[in-house]
Write an enzyme that holds these catalytic residues in place. Structure first.
Site, short mmCIF file in Angstrom:
data_model
loop_
_atom_site.label_atom_id
_atom_site.label_comp_id
_atom_site.label_asym_id
_atom_site.label_seq_id
_atom_site.Cartn_x
_atom_site.Cartn_y
_atom_site.Cartn_z
CE LYS A 153 3.23 -5.99 3.78
NZ LYS A 153 2.71 -4.82 4.52
CD GLU B 151 0.45 -1.60 8.05
OE1 GLU B 151 0.15 -0.84 9.00
OE2 GLU B 151 0.93 -1.22 6.98
CG ASP C 59 -0.34 -0.03 2.53
OD1 ASP C 59 0.89 -0.22 2.62
OD2 ASP C 59 -1.08 0.14 3.53
CB SER C 60 4.58 1.72 0.01
OG SER C 60 4.82 0.58 -0.80
CG ASP D 240 0.46 -4.14 1.94
OD1 ASP D 240 0.65 -5.12 2.68
OD2 ASP D 240 1.23 -3.16 1.89
CD GLU E 168 7.93 -0.41 7.85
OE1 GLU E 168 7.02 -1.13 7.39
OE2 GLU E 168 8.10 0.78 7.48
O1 KIV Z 1 3.57 -1.11 1.72
C1 KIV Z 1 4.72 -1.58 1.62
O2 KIV Z 1 5.43 -1.36 0.64
C2 KIV Z 1 5.19 -2.42 2.72
C3 KIV Z 1 6.62 -2.84 2.71
C4 KIV Z 1 7.53 -1.68 2.83
C5 KIV Z 1 6.92 -3.86 3.72
O3 KIV Z 1 4.46 -2.75 3.58
#
Ligand code: KIV
Length: 281
Positions: A118, A120, A49-50, A88, A186
């Site tokens: 993924k 959190e 989600d980055s 994510d 992280e």
């Molecule tokens: O959103 C993302 O890119 C991440 C990674 C940096 C682990 O969660």
């Protein structure tokens, strides 16, 4: 191309089996061309989600939507042949209840072809992770600095120093017992990453968490040096593509202004070269 992941691709059990072995190589990708470049070199490609901050210029990941993740997931899928693709779950798409998490994770898998999601969170998310994994959704967990909780942490700060390490150890044990097949750690101190990696049976994937982890992940644009104004301590820059692009674009602008581009070789003639006895039209 079908939305499902290629049968030759790495699977979540393959990744889980790499615990303690050759370190897992992981990068993010958000587009087809970048996915094609990273695929031969990586075990895991994460559609993180980055993407909201990296490609869309958002100030945090908080306003990234499920539709954005699906669109970028579909693009990445078209570029992968071998790496395990994980997408994510964005903020607000899984925290309400295990049922909400299942509904949205199932959409991510069905519409992007990813083999895992993924999310959190540690102890508080263990029930949701158990709900998903027992229903056919492999989950990579993410603990330590969880960027979706940036407002709770008061910034993107190192987590787990001193006394606070015990909470993160509990998080790691809880998500592993709940059935996660791997976990992103992280921005935690090296000693803590080492302890967690030794304490749990699933691979730890570090970002700002030292070489003690079972694998490493970086945001691809960070390690390629796409940004000149963003240099976190935990990122090693393997290229300076932002600077190289700037030099290239300045050259193009100069050539256009001075009428050096397009040159003769970029221009179409009246009679195709093939007809005139040349090679290509
Ligand atoms: O959103 C993302 O890119 C991440 C990674 C940096 C682990 O969660």
């Amino acid at each position: 191309m079908s939305a499902t992941q290629d049968i030759r691709a790495l699977t979540p059990p393959d990744v889980a089996a790499r615990k303690g072995g050759v370190p897992l190589v992981c990068l993010t990708a958000y587009t087809t061309p970048v996915a094609k470049i990273v695929d031969p070199h990586c075990d895991i490609v994460l559609v993180g989600d980055s993407v909201g901050m990296v490609l869309h210029g958002l100030p945090s990941t908080l306003s990234v939507s499920l539709d954005m993740m699906i669109m970028h997931g579909q693009a990445v899928r078209r570029g992968l042949a071998r790496a395990l693709m994980i997408v994510d779950m964005p903020f607000g798409s899984y925290e309400e209840s295990p049922e909400q998490a299942f509904r949205n994770a199932a959409r991510l898998m069905a519409e992007t072809g990813c083999a895992a999601v993924k999310l959190e969170g540690g102890e508080g998310m263990a029930g949701t992770i158990r709900f998903l994994t027992s229903r056919g959704i492999p989950v990579m967990a993410h603990i330590g600095l969880t960027p979706q909780a940036v407002n709770t942490f008061g910034g993107y700060k190192v987590q787990g120093r001193g006394e606070a390490s015990e909470r993160i150890v509990r998080d790691a044990i809880a998500i592993a017992e709940a059935g996660a097949f791997s976990v992103v750690l992280e921005k935690v101190p090296e000693q803590l990453a080492r302890r967690i990696t030794a304490d749990i049976a699933i691979p730890t994937i570090g970002i700002g968490a030292s070489a003690a982890c079972d694998g490493q992940i970086l945001v691809v644009d960070d390690m390629l040096g796409m940004f000149t104004d963003f240099r976190p301590k935990f990122v090693k820059r393997y290229a300076e593509l932002g600077q190289a692009a700037s030099v290239a674009i300045a050259g193009y602008a100069r050539d256009v202004r001075e009428r050096r581009f397009p040159a003769a070789e970029h221009v179409f003639g009246d009679i195709p070269k093939a007809l005139a006895g040349g090679a290509a039209a």
